[in-house]
Scaffold this motif. Structure first.
Motif, PDB file in Angstrom:
ATOM      1  N   SER A 101      -0.121   7.532   0.993  1.00 10.61           N
ATOM      2  CA  SER A 101       1.076   6.997   0.997  1.00 10.61           C
ATOM      3  C   SER A 101       2.492   7.258   2.308  1.00 10.61           C
ATOM      4  O   SER A 101       2.795   5.914   2.392  1.00 10.61           O
ATOM      5  CB  SER A 101       1.437   7.045  -0.449  1.00 10.61           C
TER       6      SER A 101
ATOM      7  N   HIS B 161      -8.721   6.451   4.932  1.00  8.04           N
ATOM      8  CA  HIS B 161      -7.974   6.014   3.359  1.00  8.04           C
ATOM      9  C   HIS B 161      -9.559   5.178   2.556  1.00  8.04           C
ATOM     10  O   HIS B 161      -9.594   6.073   0.942  1.00  8.04           O
ATOM     11  CB  HIS B 161      -6.498   4.848   3.778  1.00  8.04           C
TER      12      HIS B 161
ATOM     13  N   LEU C  44      -8.064  -1.276  -4.351  1.00  9.21           N
ATOM     14  CA  LEU C  44      -7.518   0.010  -3.060  1.00  9.21           C
ATOM     15  C   LEU C  44      -8.242   0.108  -1.896  1.00  9.21           C
ATOM     16  O   LEU C  44      -8.038  -0.275  -0.775  1.00  9.21           O
ATOM     17  CB  LEU C  44      -6.954   1.286  -3.180  1.00  9.21           C
TER      18      LEU C  44
ATOM     19  N   ILE D 269       1.140   3.300  -2.705  1.00 11.81           N
ATOM     20  CA  ILE D 269      -0.205   3.730  -3.631  1.00 11.81           C
ATOM     21  C   ILE D 269       0.057   5.119  -4.901  1.00 11.81           C
ATOM     22  O   ILE D 269      -0.441   5.118  -6.155  1.00 11.81           O
ATOM     23  CB  ILE D 269      -1.534   4.691  -2.625  1.00 11.81           C
TER      24      ILE D 269
ATOM     25  N   LEU E  80      -3.644  11.351  -1.716  1.00 13.79           N
ATOM     26  CA  LEU E  80      -3.195  10.056  -2.161  1.00 13.79           C
ATOM     27  C   LEU E  80      -1.199  10.626  -1.698  1.00 13.79           C
ATOM     28  O   LEU E  80      -0.934   9.292  -1.399  1.00 13.79           O
ATOM     29  CB  LEU E  80      -3.477  10.519  -3.149  1.00 13.79           C
TER      30      LEU E  80
ATOM     31  N   LEU F 185      -3.018  -3.480  -9.107  1.00 12.30           N
ATOM     32  CA  LEU F 185      -1.734  -2.590  -9.159  1.00 12.30           C
ATOM     33  C   LEU F 185      -0.320  -2.634  -9.927  1.00 12.30           C
ATOM     34  O   LEU F 185       0.033  -1.682  -9.994  1.00 12.30           O
ATOM     35  CB  LEU F 185      -1.471  -2.302  -7.146  1.00 12.30           C
TER      36      LEU F 185
ATOM     37  N   ASP G 178     -10.921   6.762  -1.091  1.00  9.24           N
ATOM     38  CA  ASP G 178     -10.698   5.626  -1.819  1.00  9.24           C
ATOM     39  C   ASP G 178     -12.651   5.835  -2.380  1.00  9.24           C
ATOM     40  O   ASP G 178     -12.670   6.429  -4.238  1.00  9.24           O
ATOM     41  CB  ASP G 178     -10.784   4.192  -2.040  1.00  9.24           C
TER      42      ASP G 178
ATOM     43  N   ALA H 112       0.937  -0.890   0.132  1.00  9.75           N
ATOM     44  CA  ALA H 112       0.319  -0.340  -0.358  1.00  9.75           C
ATOM     45  C   ALA H 112       0.885   1.555   0.497  1.00  9.75           C
ATOM     46  O   ALA H 112       0.605   2.223  -0.190  1.00  9.75           O
ATOM     47  CB  ALA H 112      -0.645  -0.113   1.328  1.00  9.75           C
TER      48      ALA H 112
ATOM     49  N   GLU I 296       1.008   5.004   4.548  1.00 11.25           N
ATOM     50  CA  GLU I 296       1.203   3.573   4.624  1.00 11.25           C
ATOM     51  C   GLU I 296       3.081   3.319   4.898  1.00 11.25           C
ATOM     52  O   GLU I 296       2.959   2.022   4.928  1.00 11.25           O
ATOM     53  CB  GLU I 296       0.414   3.070   2.760  1.00 11.25           C
TER      54      GLU I 296
END
Length: 359
Positions: free
Chosen positions: A112, A230, A189, A91, A108, A157, A234, A88, A115
């Motif tokens: 990230s 998150h 995601l 992203i 985003l 992905l 999305d 993840a 993450e």
């Protein structure tokens, strides 16, 4: 392609598209096209934390002294979570070639970054609590159940990563195939963050209900709060795309394929529940059926939000009510020497200080 497009004038149109518009130029907080995305980003910032906020002394002792059963359950769950968050963290790099909206790029990118904190957190739990971390590395590399659990999301992905390189080089154009891949990327995601991660937390916090691994679970509780934001982001992005006729048509025309992504993820979680409770493993207060009900409970609103019919049994009420307190990690009781103070504010000054300091 230049590194920045200072000729970008989409602000004059009153809207920067989420994907496939003009290359971004100035970071623009004046012309916000998607206020909900901006709000989500600011909420994420408020939740900022780092992996060293909670001491793991007692968790280390628990890993050494607990039963083999509890050790195995916790390690298998941590192994998957570590692997999934390590995926993840990419992203922003996956979506960046296509992003043409400032607040989306910012949100985003921050997502990230968090993450990375998540994956570092799992790594720190292993580093500090497991005498020989290499054992965990080996288990992840050899555990086919982990690879199978990640297969659907990782595959999509991976396609997005390849398309990003080709798009940046001008090898592929803006068309419905690319739009479909971007929609699939967002669906994958939200399946990862809203279904798979939420499913995994049930086994983690069931351990804490036995007063085991409290420090580690305190950190993972912070991760769960992040993942809730998150997955919300999305869904906001998908909803934003579907307001555009060309994106809505692609979504509607490929609904069976999008449903299959969610169905495959749910099936992999059902299979993981069976795996986790195989080979004689058990968790007090949790079993494979309850874990599946928790999975369905969290998956249902995602299917509904996307207008996709689900085939599993609907679960209207929380089958694991003790999970509720983990939505507020600061309410979890722990020894004072284990939990460091985390309820602090940043960038705050006081006007009530009357002391003089000699510099």
């Amino acid at each position: 392609m230049a590194a920045i497009n200072l000729q970008n004038d989409e602000y004059k149109k009153g809207k920067y598209p989420i994907f496939l518009g003009e290359q971004l130029g100035l970071v623009d907080t004046i012309n916000v096209s998607y206020p909900l995305v901006e709000k989500n980003y600011l909420q994420q910032r408020k939740q900022f934390w780092i992996e060293s906020e909670v001491a793991l002394d007692q968790s280390r002792k628990d890993f050494v002294s607990c039963s083999k059963n509890n050790y195995d359950v916790m390690i298998k769950n941590l192994s998957y979570q570590w692997a999934a968050d390590s995926l993840a963290k990419s992203i922003i790099t996956l979506f960046a070639p296509f992003i043409t909206n400032n607040e989306v790029a910012t949100a985003l990118d921050y997502q990230s970054s968090m993450e990375i904190i998540h994956s570092r957190t799992y790594s720190e739990i292993i580093r500090q609590c497991i005498p020989d971390p290499e054992v965990v590395f080996d288990d992840i590399r050899k555990n086919k159940a982990i690879f199978k659990r990640l297969d659907t999301v990782e595959g999509i992905l991976g396609e997005l990563a390849e398309a990003g390189h080709k798009y940046s080089l001008g090898m592929i154009k803006k068309d419905d195939n690319l739009r479909l891949l971007l929609i699939k990327g967002l669906v994958a995601l939200v399946a990862l963050e809203g279904i798979q991660f939420m499913s995994s937390f049930s086994a983690t916090f069931a351990m804490a209900e036995q007063q085991l691994f409290i420090g580690a679970c305190k950190l993972i509780g912070k991760i769960m709060l992040d993942e809730a934001l998150h997955s919300h982001l999305d869904l906001i992005l998908i909803e934003g795309l579907l307001k555009e006729p060309e994106w809505k048509k692609v979504f509607d025309d490929n609904l069976p394929e999008l449903k299959q992504i969610l169905d495959d993820v749910v099936a992999s979680e059902e299979e993981w529940a069976s795996y986790l409770f195989s080979e004689g493993r058990y968790i007090l207060g949790l079993n494979a059926e309850l874990m599946r009900e928790w999975l369905w409970y969290n998956a249902t609103p995602i299917y509904r939000k996307l207008g996709i019919k689900y085939d599993f049994r609907g679960v209207k009420s929380n089958p694991l009510p003790w999970m509720d307190k983990w939505t507020n990690p600061d309410s979890v009781q722990a020894a004072a020497q284990e939990i460091q103070l985390t309820a602090y504010q940043m960038n705050v000054t006081s006007s009530t200080l009357n002391e003089d300091f000699d510099f």
